[in-house]
Scaffold this active site. Sequence first.
Site, short mmCIF file in Angstrom:
data_model
loop_
_atom_site.label_atom_id
_atom_site.label_comp_id
_atom_site.label_asym_id
_atom_site.label_seq_id
_atom_site.Cartn_x
_atom_site.Cartn_y
_atom_site.Cartn_z
N ASN A 26 0.84 -1.20 0.00
CA ASN A 26 0.00 0.00 0.00
C ASN A 26 0.88 1.25 0.00
O ASN A 26 1.78 1.34 -0.84
CB ASN A 26 -1.09 -0.02 1.09
CG ASN A 26 -0.62 -0.05 2.52
OD1 ASN A 26 -0.10 -1.05 2.99
ND2 ASN A 26 -0.84 1.02 3.25
N ASP A 27 0.66 2.22 0.86
CA ASP A 27 1.21 3.56 0.69
C ASP A 27 2.69 3.60 0.32
O ASP A 27 3.52 2.92 0.93
CB ASP A 27 1.07 4.35 1.99
CG ASP A 27 -0.34 4.42 2.49
OD1 ASP A 27 -1.25 3.94 1.81
OD2 ASP A 27 -0.54 4.97 3.59
N GLN A 43 4.62 0.47 2.14
CA GLN A 43 3.99 -0.38 3.14
C GLN A 43 3.76 -1.76 2.54
O GLN A 43 3.22 -1.89 1.44
CB GLN A 43 2.66 0.23 3.56
CG GLN A 43 2.78 1.62 4.18
CD GLN A 43 3.20 1.56 5.63
OE1 GLN A 43 2.38 1.44 6.52
NE2 GLN A 43 4.49 1.63 5.87
N TRP A 51 -3.64 -6.71 4.00
CA TRP A 51 -3.01 -5.82 4.97
C TRP A 51 -2.71 -6.55 6.27
O TRP A 51 -3.52 -7.32 6.78
CB TRP A 51 -3.94 -4.64 5.23
CG TRP A 51 -3.32 -3.56 6.07
CD1 TRP A 51 -2.65 -2.46 5.63
CD2 TRP A 51 -3.31 -3.49 7.50
NE1 TRP A 51 -2.23 -1.70 6.70
CE2 TRP A 51 -2.61 -2.32 7.86
CE3 TRP A 51 -3.81 -4.31 8.50
CZ2 TRP A 51 -2.41 -1.92 9.18
CZ3 TRP A 51 -3.61 -3.94 9.83
CH2 TRP A 51 -2.93 -2.77 10.16
N SER A 84 3.44 4.43 7.70
CA SER A 84 4.00 5.34 6.69
C SER A 84 4.84 6.46 7.31
O SER A 84 4.67 6.82 8.48
CB SER A 84 2.88 5.97 5.87
OG SER A 84 2.24 4.99 5.09
N ARG A 148 -0.03 10.19 12.87
CA ARG A 148 0.77 9.37 11.97
C ARG A 148 1.24 10.10 10.70
O ARG A 148 0.93 11.24 10.46
CB ARG A 148 0.00 8.13 11.57
CG ARG A 148 -1.37 8.34 10.94
CD ARG A 148 -2.01 6.98 10.66
NE ARG A 148 -3.36 7.03 10.13
CZ ARG A 148 -4.46 7.01 10.87
NH1 ARG A 148 -4.37 6.95 12.19
NH2 ARG A 148 -5.66 7.04 10.31
N ASP A 149 2.03 9.33 9.91
CA ASP A 149 2.42 9.64 8.53
C ASP A 149 3.31 10.87 8.42
O ASP A 149 3.03 11.81 7.66
CB ASP A 149 1.19 9.81 7.65
CG ASP A 149 0.24 8.64 7.70
OD1 ASP A 149 0.67 7.56 8.12
OD2 ASP A 149 -0.94 8.81 7.34
N GLU A 202 -4.88 11.60 6.17
CA GLU A 202 -3.66 10.79 6.20
C GLU A 202 -2.62 11.34 5.22
O GLU A 202 -2.92 12.18 4.37
CB GLU A 202 -3.98 9.33 5.83
CG GLU A 202 -4.90 8.64 6.82
CD GLU A 202 -5.09 7.15 6.51
OE1 GLU A 202 -4.93 6.35 7.44
OE2 GLU A 202 -5.38 6.81 5.35
#
Length: 452
Positions: A26-27, A43, A51, A84, A148-149, A202
Amino acid sequence: MTSIPTTDTAALRPVAHFTAKNSWLNDPNGLLHHDGTYHLFFQTNPHGTTWGNISWGHATSTDLVTWTEQDLAIPFTEDEMAFSGSAVVDARNTAGFAKEGETALVAIYTSAKDGSQSQSLAFSLDEGETWTRYAGNPVLDIGSAEFRDPKVFWYGGDDGHWVMVAVEAVAKKVVLYTSSDLRHWTFASDFGPAHAVGGVWECPDLFPLIVEGTTRTRWVLIVSMNPGGIAGGSGTQYFVGDFDGASFVPERLVDSNDLADFDWLDYGRDYYAAVSFNDAPDGRRLMVGWASNWDYANVTPTSPWRSSMSLVREIRLIASTDGVHRIAQRPVLPREVEGLQVFELSVPSGVGNRHAVVLSGVDEERLVITIDGDDRSISCDRTASGQIAFHESFPSVDWAPLPNGTTDSLDLLIVVDGMIVEIYAGGGLVTMTEQVFPSEPFGSLRVEPLAR
């Protein structure tokens, strides 16, 4: 609804969009250029195609099209997943990880533990081949489960400082922190909620761009959101404004309940978590997104891999005819890659014109792009594109406005790469990214006039 592929999907694996060899993806995160090499971290679940067990995968390239998957960079542990974040070249050795003659690459990632999200560091002293978690982690913990991120970059010259752009996801806020050494962070400001707020915020990014044809610099703030995107599910919006090293101020905020009034990085169903490379050469701003959607990402019918990145896109800032600054995107494409289809065409788009651009393959499978001069719109219909029944929200008809300034004709660049179709309209002022799962990749294109 779940689906297990019953046919070989190898023919649908893209050739110019990065995919993990045999695992979930993913990301994108940690995008970085250093010493002639582009680093794409991402990710991944090293033990499956859905996931979970989230770790940082790693791929490298010298041309942004051909990628070589490397060993895991930051693997999950028994008590931490590595969510992330970003990566920087600590050329000034502000964190002190490098010895004389060494240069440290430093990753800033979200430590996800039971009921907690905080920001941590890992570093590499061998050009990104191996990574070591910092013993003093986490370096920023505000006692939140939804923080996050982090995207980190250097602001200013030798007397500058590091800036971290992160999110308080449920509060729908972008939060900014500053640091001199990557280890100690001070809160500087926040931004939001604003514009689209239908889901958690996000994967923020913040970077400067020179307005094309001028000497003026503006700053662009990228915010991904899930759900509540313009096409449904995941989506990525942006704001243009000014940044002084501590706070971001948008140049316009629209008081509206209509998602179409906001600025979207992509109007398709499958473009999310887009972030840009740090330290790209020649001042270019290069960006990659995740070409999927959380509505159905875990069940898309491919094996032994699942999900891909978008093409790398070069980002420009245009002063539109209505006085609003808007992003324009163009893909980084090779001259020729076997299995990649690139179509360039112009379609009538004036009042009274309505045309369908049909991408097709076998058994009447098709993707239909409709240019409507009266409605001033582009629509993308994938309801007959192949496998669609694996999730109820996948068969979609998605909408985008005609790019501002479009008159009698619309220039289109369409890239077909296995399961991914990317559409660039009006010089990339409008883009749409869509996954499709036909029996064979679409290989032909035709334009058909439509009755009013």
